[in-house]
Design a protein around this motif. Structure first.
Motif, PDB file in Angstrom:
ATOM      1  N   SER A 139       0.809  -1.226   0.000  1.00 31.27           N
ATOM      2  CA  SER A 139       0.000   0.000   0.000  1.00 31.27           C
ATOM      3  C   SER A 139       0.836   1.267   0.000  1.00 31.27           C
ATOM      4  O   SER A 139       0.306   2.369  -0.186  1.00 31.27           O
ATOM      5  N   VAL A 140       2.149   1.134   0.205  1.00 33.33           N
ATOM      6  CA  VAL A 140       3.009   2.317   0.323  1.00 33.33           C
ATOM      7  C   VAL A 140       3.131   3.017  -1.030  1.00 33.33           C
ATOM      8  O   VAL A 140       3.403   2.390  -2.053  1.00 33.33           O
ATOM      9  N   GLU A 141       2.925   4.321  -1.018  1.00 33.45           N
ATOM     10  CA  GLU A 141       3.070   5.131  -2.229  1.00 33.45           C
ATOM     11  C   GLU A 141       4.146   6.186  -2.009  1.00 33.45           C
ATOM     12  O   GLU A 141       4.229   6.796  -0.935  1.00 33.45           O
ATOM     13  N   TYR A 142       4.967   6.381  -3.044  1.00 37.22           N
ATOM     14  CA  TYR A 142       5.993   7.429  -3.018  1.00 37.22           C
ATOM     15  C   TYR A 142       5.516   8.599  -3.854  1.00 37.22           C
ATOM     16  O   TYR A 142       5.113   8.436  -5.003  1.00 37.22           O
ATOM     17  N   HIS A 143       5.557   9.794  -3.282  1.00 40.95           N
ATOM     18  CA  HIS A 143       5.135  11.002  -3.983  1.00 40.95           C
ATOM     19  C   HIS A 143       6.370  11.866  -4.205  1.00 40.95           C
ATOM     20  O   HIS A 143       6.892  12.467  -3.261  1.00 40.95           O
ATOM     21  N   ALA A 144       6.854  11.920  -5.444  1.00 41.23           N
ATOM     22  CA  ALA A 144       8.063  12.682  -5.754  1.00 41.23           C
ATOM     23  C   ALA A 144       7.859  14.138  -5.369  1.00 41.23           C
ATOM     24  O   ALA A 144       6.810  14.721  -5.650  1.00 41.23           O
TER      25      ALA A 144
END
Length: 378
Positions: free
Chosen positions: A191-196
């Protein structure tokens, strides 16, 4: 009359301004000030517009707590708060390197870190991905522990290396509880999302809570291997932007970013500083090769090391430049390339990195070298 003369002198002096060097106060190993949890919370009024670098969803039956020290968040079971301790942590760069971290984790669960066990963990490590597609490695310590000793300490760690950050998702408990909760653990990881980060973004709470800038807060740093050498003194780095490049203020771990005025999207150049050796030369070379889809073999690492250009900046700092375009023949599987310079200070490693297409990196090499030559410490 005297008053008029003073005004004329002030105006005359204002016309003779010298070109200014750009200065940066070096604060080492500033991990991304990331994250407000994805579980809805009421944010502080002046942080409501800040965008987190990482978000996630807590598995059903898990209780999420606000992060403290280096932790972005902590999780426990609602039914038994002491059964597991799960955490999400982000560190700069290689975060001490894989082997140093494996040895440290094995020590935490009382397992002797023999070469055989290290090799077994590394060779048996499976791969997974977080929601935004970044590759991750899974290190399951229950695989090297006897299943008959279900009350022994154990853990499972997922390591997500990125360009400037390494994310760790870790679940600790006993052999039995770690094994029992694996499915939910991997739901959390997935579920982890990376937001640049966007240009000019401000880290949540960075100005409100200076203590949060310390990535080592609350940890026993004597066991942290390669990430313990954080200098307490502040230095000044200065540089001069090459002609034809535009400079942007640093965000998160970047001191500064540069782009070509003629084509802002052609290259992305930036300067960062990490504590100590920042994972070591070989580990960094292998990582950069992997980012370009090149084989990180000993031959390629040796070729890069032997072909490295070495010179001194105007301030006498030694610079090593690694040109990865040299390993990319025409018709390479990826058009992406990079050039990276390392400047080793007493307790810090400074990286200057330029990425873009093979052709763009080659075209901007002269400006890249000019930037390096201008770097000074004051």
């Amino acid at each position: 009359m005297n008053r008029i003369l003073c005004i004329i002198i002030v105006l005359f002096c204002g016309c003779e301004q010298k070109s200014q060097e750009n200065h940066y106060t070096e604060i080492i190993v500033q991990t991304p000030q990331v994250n407000t949890p994805s579980v809805p919370q009421a944010p502080a009024a002046d942080m409501s517009t800040a965008e987190p670098l990482f978000t996630w969803s807590a598995p059903q039956g898990w209780q999420q707590e606000a992060g403290t020290g280096m932790r972005l968040a902590t999780f426990h079971l609602r039914s038994d708060a002491k059964a597991i301790d799960c955490s999400i942590v982000a560190l700069g760069g290689m975060a001490g390197g894989l082997e140093a971290n494996l040895r440290r984790w094995m020590g935490q669960i009382g397992v002797k870190a023999t070469e055989e066990q290290l090799s077994a963990l590394i060779s048996s490590a499976s791969s997974t991905k977080i929601k935004t597609g970044q590759e991750a490695k899974v290190f399951d310590f229950t695989t090297i522990q006897s299943k008959s000793h279900r009350t022994d300490k154990s853990m499972i760690v997922v390591m997500v290396p990125m360009d400037e950050t390494t994310l760790f998702v870790k679940m600790a408990g006993t052999v039995g509880t770690v094994g029992k909760n694996k499915n939910d653990f991997f739901k959390l990881v997935a579920s982890v999302e990376y937001h640049a980060p966007s240009a000019g973004a401000v880290s949540p709470g960075a100005e409100m809570n200076p203590a949060s800038m310390d990535p080592h807060a609350g940890l026993d740093m004597s066991a942290m291997g390669g990430i313990i050498d954080t200098p307490t003194s502040q230095n000044i780095l200065a540089w001069v932007s090459p002609e034809g490049w535009t400079e942007e203020a640093g965000t998160h771990m970047r001191m500064v970013s540069f782009h070509s005025i003629a084509d802002p999207k052609s290259i992305d150049c930036y300067i960062i500083a990490l504590a100590g050796p920042a994972g070591g030369l070989e580990a960094n070379l292998q990582r950069w090769l992997g980012q370009l889809g090149l084989e990180s073999s000993d031959d390629h690492v040796n070729q890069l090391t032997q072909s490295a250009q070495t010179f001194n900046t105007k301030d006498g700092l030694e610079v090593k430049v690694f040109d990865l375009t040299a390993l990319q023949a025409q018709g390479a599987s990826s058009d992406k390339s990079m050039m990276v310079a390392m400047i080793a200070l007493e307790k810090t490693t400074v990286f200057v990195k330029m990425t873009g297409s093979i052709e763009a990196v080659k075209q901007n090499k002269d400006n890249f070298l000019k930037l390096l030559g201008s770097v000074a410490r004051k």
